[in-house]
Scaffold this motif. Structure first.
Motif, PDB file in Angstrom:
ATOM      1  N   ARG A 126      69.588 -73.996  66.500  1.00 27.10           N
ATOM      2  CA  ARG A 126      70.097 -74.897  67.536  1.00 27.10           C
ATOM      3  C   ARG A 126      71.067 -75.927  66.957  1.00 27.10           C
ATOM      4  O   ARG A 126      72.022 -76.339  67.624  1.00 27.10           O
ATOM      5  CB  ARG A 126      68.935 -75.614  68.236  1.00 27.10           C
ATOM      6  CG  ARG A 126      68.149 -74.738  69.194  1.00 27.10           C
ATOM      7  CD  ARG A 126      67.252 -75.566  70.092  1.00 27.10           C
ATOM      8  NE  ARG A 126      66.255 -76.334  69.335  1.00 27.10           N
ATOM      9  CZ  ARG A 126      65.065 -75.875  68.990  1.00 27.10           C
ATOM     10  NH1 ARG A 126      64.719 -74.616  69.316  1.00 27.10           N
ATOM     11  NH2 ARG A 126      64.214 -76.619  68.331  1.00 27.10           N
ATOM     12  N   LEU A 127      70.819 -76.330  65.723  1.00 32.82           N
ATOM     13  CA  LEU A 127      71.653 -77.357  65.097  1.00 32.82           C
ATOM     14  C   LEU A 127      72.853 -76.760  64.359  1.00 32.82           C
ATOM     15  O   LEU A 127      73.686 -77.501  63.838  1.00 32.82           O
ATOM     16  CB  LEU A 127      70.811 -78.184  64.116  1.00 32.82           C
ATOM     17  CG  LEU A 127      69.722 -79.054  64.748  1.00 32.82           C
ATOM     18  CD1 LEU A 127      68.808 -79.620  63.670  1.00 32.82           C
ATOM     19  CD2 LEU A 127      70.344 -80.183  65.571  1.00 32.82           C
ATOM     20  N   GLU A 129      70.879 -84.373  57.953  1.00 27.69           N
ATOM     21  CA  GLU A 129      70.533 -83.033  58.454  1.00 27.69           C
ATOM     22  C   GLU A 129      69.016 -82.845  58.475  1.00 27.69           C
ATOM     23  O   GLU A 129      68.465 -82.281  59.430  1.00 27.69           O
ATOM     24  CB  GLU A 129      71.210 -81.967  57.590  1.00 27.69           C
ATOM     25  CG  GLU A 129      72.708 -81.845  57.858  1.00 27.69           C
ATOM     26  CD  GLU A 129      73.388 -80.844  56.940  1.00 27.69           C
ATOM     27  OE1 GLU A 129      74.097 -79.963  57.452  1.00 27.69           O
ATOM     28  OE2 GLU A 129      73.223 -80.948  55.699  1.00 27.69           O
ATOM     29  N   ARG A 157      67.747 -84.722  61.473  1.00 25.18           N
ATOM     30  CA  ARG A 157      68.024 -84.027  62.731  1.00 25.18           C
ATOM     31  C   ARG A 157      67.079 -82.846  62.949  1.00 25.18           C
ATOM     32  O   ARG A 157      66.608 -82.604  64.063  1.00 25.18           O
ATOM     33  CB  ARG A 157      69.479 -83.572  62.761  1.00 25.18           C
ATOM     34  CG  ARG A 157      70.463 -84.727  62.972  1.00 25.18           C
ATOM     35  CD  ARG A 157      71.876 -84.362  62.565  1.00 25.18           C
ATOM     36  NE  ARG A 157      72.320 -83.117  63.198  1.00 25.18           N
ATOM     37  CZ  ARG A 157      73.246 -82.309  62.658  1.00 25.18           C
ATOM     38  NH1 ARG A 157      73.775 -82.584  61.466  1.00 25.18           N
ATOM     39  NH2 ARG A 157      73.607 -81.213  63.292  1.00 25.18           N
ATOM     40  N   GLU A 186      64.323 -82.396  66.030  1.00 22.59           N
ATOM     41  CA  GLU A 186      64.152 -81.215  66.869  1.00 22.59           C
ATOM     42  C   GLU A 186      62.671 -80.791  66.889  1.00 22.59           C
ATOM     43  O   GLU A 186      62.118 -80.463  67.941  1.00 22.59           O
ATOM     44  CB  GLU A 186      65.011 -80.065  66.355  1.00 22.59           C
ATOM     45  CG  GLU A 186      66.491 -80.211  66.634  1.00 22.59           C
ATOM     46  CD  GLU A 186      66.850 -79.884  68.075  1.00 22.59           C
ATOM     47  OE1 GLU A 186      66.241 -78.950  68.632  1.00 22.59           O
ATOM     48  OE2 GLU A 186      67.723 -80.564  68.631  1.00 22.59           O
TER      49      GLU A 186
END
Length: 273
Positions: free
Chosen positions: A246-247, A262, A265, A269
């Motif tokens: 998704r990222l 990162e 993030r 999620e």
């Protein structure tokens, strides 16, 4: 009461640094005053010190005007610390015990700074404990900590370097960490085999929606097998591979190539699941 030089205090009380307790004493008062100045103005500020030993850094903190709570597990050092307390009435409280089993939040009603020449054998464990937990900002206002230089470099390292790993991510995702001073091994008694450095850490706002527990688990998996691609190292974490997709983070990358942002993030999620 006028205190004798710290070297004389060590001699009078027959103290010697215990290898088992990870002790190395600093005797240079000018150096100790410089360390005590790193957190900024400490007048009437609460400070937690871990492993004060004979009280060299303790004296410097007290000279700076701090109210110090010191945790010391070596009973041999308590008489020397009692002399320091007598020389600075009302400024020093000494607790005999193991700092790894004491929650600092129980010792202070308000904010406090942590300043310590940490015993080498428990320094990293104490640091990760202070950096953990979901509650943020923390009750401590800053950390000023002596580490082996190798550990200090791991805390402040950037991605794609040999020192970069889990410690860097956990230290940097919601705080600023810098090496404030390097300390030569010759400054200690006895001199350790390695160089040392002082890391200064201040908290910053945490990214919203990120569970610290999830981030800790993610970095443990990713760096626990750092030579493997992410698709192998994090596959045991439910939803991790889907989060990478998704990222737009390629699962063929290795942990040391991911930035702190990162990792945060990805943890965000996973926290939302």
């Amino acid at each position: 009461m006028t205190l004798p030089p710290i070297r004389e205090t060590i001699r009078q009380h027959g103290l010697s640094a215990s290898k088992a307790l990870g002790q190395n004493f600093l005797l240079d008062e000018q150096l100790l005053d410089r360390i005590a100045a790193i957190p900024g103005d400490l007048k009437r500020q609460d400070v937690l010190e871990i492993g004060p030993g004979p009280g060299g850094l303790t004296r410097a903190l007290l000279r700076a005007g701090a109210n110090v709570t010191a945790i010391e597990m070596d009973p041999r050092c308590l008489p020397a610390l009692a002399e320091v307390a007598n020389a600075f009435p009302g400024q020093l409280k000494v607790i005999e015990g193991d700092a790894t089993g004491i929650d600092p939040a129980t010792l202070f009603d308000g904010p406090y700074a942590i300043v310590a020449n940490l015993p080498y054998n428990v320094g990293t464990a104490l640091f990760t404990g202070w950096m953990g937990g979901q509650a943020w900002p923390p009750q401590w206002s800053s950390l000023t900590l002596m580490f082996q230089q190798e550990v200090a470099q791991r805390i402040v390292s950037e991605r794609d370097t040999s020192a970069y790993g889990r410690l860097a991510v956990l230290a940097q995702w919601r705080s600023r960490a810098r090496i404030a001073m390097k300390v030569h091994r010759s400054a200690f008694t006895p001199p350790p085999k390695v160089m040392s450095a002082i890391v200064h850490v201040t908290p910053v706002p945490a990214p919203p929606g990120v569970s610290s527990h999830v981030l800790e688990s993610l970095t443990e998996a990713a760096f626990g097998q750092r030579r493997k691609m992410l698709r192998q190292s994090v596959k045991r974490i439910p939803g991790a591979l889907d989060a990478l997709a998704r990222l737009g983070i390629e699962e063929t990358r290795r942990a040391e190539t991911l930035s702190v942002d990162e990792f945060t993030r990805i943890a965000g999620e996973l926290s939302a699941r």
